[in-house]
Design a protein around this motif. Sequence first.
Motif, mmCIF file in Angstrom:
data_model
loop_
_atom_site.group_PDB
_atom_site.id
_atom_site.type_symbol
_atom_site.label_atom_id
_atom_site.label_comp_id
_atom_site.label_asym_id
_atom_site.label_seq_id
_atom_site.Cartn_x
_atom_site.Cartn_y
_atom_site.Cartn_z
ATOM 1 N N GLN A 169 9.147 -10.676 -6.197
ATOM 2 C CA GLN A 169 8.176 -10.032 -7.081
ATOM 3 C C GLN A 169 7.210 -9.141 -6.301
ATOM 4 O O GLN A 169 6.812 -8.064 -6.777
ATOM 5 N N VAL A 170 6.824 -9.567 -5.100
ATOM 6 C CA VAL A 170 5.878 -8.770 -4.312
ATOM 7 C C VAL A 170 6.481 -7.411 -3.980
ATOM 8 O O VAL A 170 5.855 -6.364 -4.189
ATOM 9 N N LEU A 171 7.704 -7.418 -3.479
ATOM 10 C CA LEU A 171 8.347 -6.160 -3.106
ATOM 11 C C LEU A 171 8.659 -5.309 -4.331
ATOM 12 O O LEU A 171 8.631 -4.074 -4.256
ATOM 13 N N ALA A 172 8.962 -5.951 -5.448
ATOM 14 C CA ALA A 172 9.302 -5.210 -6.658
ATOM 15 C C ALA A 172 8.075 -4.539 -7.278
ATOM 16 O O ALA A 172 8.179 -3.449 -7.852
ATOM 17 N N GLU A 173 6.911 -5.164 -7.152
ATOM 18 C CA GLU A 173 5.717 -4.660 -7.832
ATOM 19 C C GLU A 173 4.862 -3.733 -6.974
ATOM 20 O O GLU A 173 4.153 -2.884 -7.504
ATOM 21 N N LEU A 174 4.895 -3.914 -5.658
ATOM 22 C CA LEU A 174 4.138 -2.993 -4.804
ATOM 23 C C LEU A 174 4.817 -1.627 -4.785
ATOM 24 O O LEU A 174 6.036 -1.534 -4.805
ATOM 25 N N ASP A 175 4.015 -0.583 -4.734
ATOM 26 C CA ASP A 175 4.566 0.767 -4.669
ATOM 27 C C ASP A 175 4.878 1.079 -3.212
ATOM 28 O O ASP A 175 4.120 1.770 -2.515
ATOM 29 N N LEU A 176 6.006 0.558 -2.740
ATOM 30 C CA LEU A 176 6.348 0.717 -1.330
ATOM 31 C C LEU A 176 6.684 2.157 -0.975
ATOM 32 O O LEU A 176 6.693 2.522 0.202
ATOM 33 N N GLY A 177 6.953 2.987 -1.989
ATOM 34 C CA GLY A 177 7.207 4.394 -1.722
ATOM 35 C C GLY A 177 5.996 5.107 -1.147
ATOM 36 O O GLY A 177 6.126 6.173 -0.540
ATOM 37 N N GLU A 178 4.803 4.529 -1.312
ATOM 38 C CA GLU A 178 3.585 5.143 -0.780
ATOM 39 C C GLU A 178 3.298 4.719 0.655
ATOM 40 O O GLU A 178 2.384 5.249 1.291
ATOM 41 N N VAL A 179 4.040 3.746 1.165
ATOM 42 C CA VAL A 179 3.789 3.242 2.519
ATOM 43 C C VAL A 179 4.348 4.233 3.540
ATOM 44 O O VAL A 179 5.562 4.434 3.622
ATOM 45 N N ALA A 180 3.471 4.856 4.302
ATOM 46 C CA ALA A 180 3.908 5.817 5.310
ATOM 47 C C ALA A 180 3.672 5.303 6.720
ATOM 48 O O ALA A 180 4.064 5.943 7.690
ATOM 49 N N SER A 181 3.036 4.134 6.846
ATOM 50 C CA SER A 181 2.695 3.594 8.154
ATOM 51 C C SER A 181 3.940 3.167 8.905
ATOM 52 O O SER A 181 4.953 2.790 8.315
ATOM 53 N N GLN A 182 3.841 3.184 10.228
ATOM 54 C CA GLN A 182 4.943 2.769 11.080
ATOM 55 C C GLN A 182 4.498 1.648 12.011
ATOM 56 O O GLN A 182 3.301 1.427 12.215
ATOM 57 N N GLY A 183 5.473 0.956 12.579
ATOM 58 C CA GLY A 183 5.210 -0.011 13.633
ATOM 59 C C GLY A 183 4.148 -1.026 13.285
ATOM 60 O O GLY A 183 4.127 -1.644 12.225
ATOM 61 N N TYR A 184 3.244 -1.198 14.241
ATOM 62 C CA TYR A 184 2.148 -2.150 14.158
ATOM 63 C C TYR A 184 1.376 -2.006 12.854
ATOM 64 O O TYR A 184 1.032 -2.990 12.197
ATOM 65 N N CYS A 185 1.113 -0.772 12.448
ATOM 66 C CA CYS A 185 0.291 -0.517 11.263
ATOM 67 C C CYS A 185 1.032 -0.831 9.972
ATOM 68 O O CYS A 185 0.410 -1.126 8.953
ATOM 69 N N PHE A 186 2.351 -0.758 9.981
ATOM 70 C CA PHE A 186 3.129 -1.067 8.781
ATOM 71 C C PHE A 186 2.807 -2.464 8.277
ATOM 72 O O PHE A 186 2.657 -2.693 7.073
ATOM 73 N N GLN A 187 2.689 -3.414 9.204
ATOM 74 C CA GLN A 187 2.425 -4.788 8.802
ATOM 75 C C GLN A 187 1.049 -4.923 8.151
ATOM 76 O O GLN A 187 0.878 -5.636 7.157
ATOM 77 N N ILE A 188 0.058 -4.236 8.695
ATOM 78 C CA ILE A 188 -1.277 -4.260 8.102
ATOM 79 C C ILE A 188 -1.239 -3.658 6.704
ATOM 80 O O ILE A 188 -1.790 -4.213 5.743
ATOM 81 N N ASP A 189 -0.583 -2.521 6.578
ATOM 82 C CA ASP A 189 -0.512 -1.779 5.321
ATOM 83 C C ASP A 189 0.077 -2.640 4.208
ATOM 84 O O ASP A 189 -0.503 -2.776 3.114
ATOM 85 N N VAL A 190 1.232 -3.242 4.464
ATOM 86 C CA VAL A 190 1.910 -4.009 3.414
ATOM 87 C C VAL A 190 1.102 -5.248 3.038
ATOM 88 O O VAL A 190 0.957 -5.570 1.849
ATOM 89 N N ALA A 191 0.560 -5.960 4.029
ATOM 90 C CA ALA A 191 -0.228 -7.159 3.715
ATOM 91 C C ALA A 191 -1.470 -6.792 2.913
ATOM 92 O O ALA A 191 -1.840 -7.496 1.963
ATOM 93 N N TRP A 192 -2.117 -5.696 3.275
ATOM 94 C CA TRP A 192 -3.327 -5.302 2.558
ATOM 95 C C TRP A 192 -3.009 -4.879 1.127
ATOM 96 O O TRP A 192 -3.742 -5.193 0.191
ATOM 97 N N ARG A 193 -1.880 -4.195 0.938
ATOM 98 C CA ARG A 193 -1.474 -3.827 -0.421
ATOM 99 C C ARG A 193 -1.217 -5.079 -1.263
ATOM 100 O O ARG A 193 -1.553 -5.120 -2.458
ATOM 101 N N ALA A 194 -0.610 -6.096 -0.654
ATOM 102 C CA ALA A 194 -0.362 -7.338 -1.384
ATOM 103 C C ALA A 194 -1.678 -8.002 -1.788
ATOM 104 O O ALA A 194 -1.819 -8.513 -2.909
#
Length: 251
Positions: A169-194
């Motif tokens: 459900q988390v992956l289905a509902e988050l707008d992952l198409g807006e995530v542009a972060s890479q590497g180290y920052c990707f993890q921060i981005d996704v957790a913060w969106r959740a």
Amino acid sequence: MAEPTGPVLVVIPTYNERDNLGPLVRRLHATVPAADVLIVDDASPDGTGELADEMAVADTRIRALHRSGKAGLGTAYLAGFAAALRGEYQIVVEMDADGSHAPEDLPALLAGLDEADLVLGSRYVEGGQVRNWPAHRKWLSRSGNLYSRLALGVSVRDITGGYRVFRRQVLAELDLGEVASQGYCFQIDVAWRALQAGFRVREIPITFTERELGSSKMSAGIMAEALWRVTCWGLAQRFGRGRVTEGRISA
């Protein structure tokens, strides 16, 4: 929320991890035999992609997804998430290919979904450990987590860690198409969106062990990207330019 049921997909991005991949997947299947594995390889020059194909032929639980070049950890995970959502997987796992994430910790992370939607394998809660890191790496990691926690106003102690378990459900509902972060920052981005979306996030202690084979992909550019993006997100939140709903966190 009902207890998690259904198939599990472990997404493992790779770039030049031929020596680490086979032993890691064997340990994973010894620990969680029913888990499927998706290896997302970025055209590794060392033959990791070819090894992934051989492993997939030998074991129906393993699949390989080949990309045309080195496009970064973030996009590799996004490709893996998209593949999971096209299937019937109800639980999706992030795991590094270098052996730093112990497959033996995975049952505890999966059990954490009983009370969460996203479980973070944490080095910095009680019971968590880091092994074989030099002092400067420990300092950088702890400082990055502290800065992110203060800038974003969250209480997650290891928001940069990459060992994670998601409900579908988390992956289905988050707008992952807006995530542009890479590497180290990707993890921060996704957790913060959740957290912003109100999903329940829980940290479970893990033992993180520095790789024995191959070389780290961490770079000054990756760290700089994380610092810049987190600063921008924090300022936007502070001055009312971004929507923030505090998520629920339990340790």
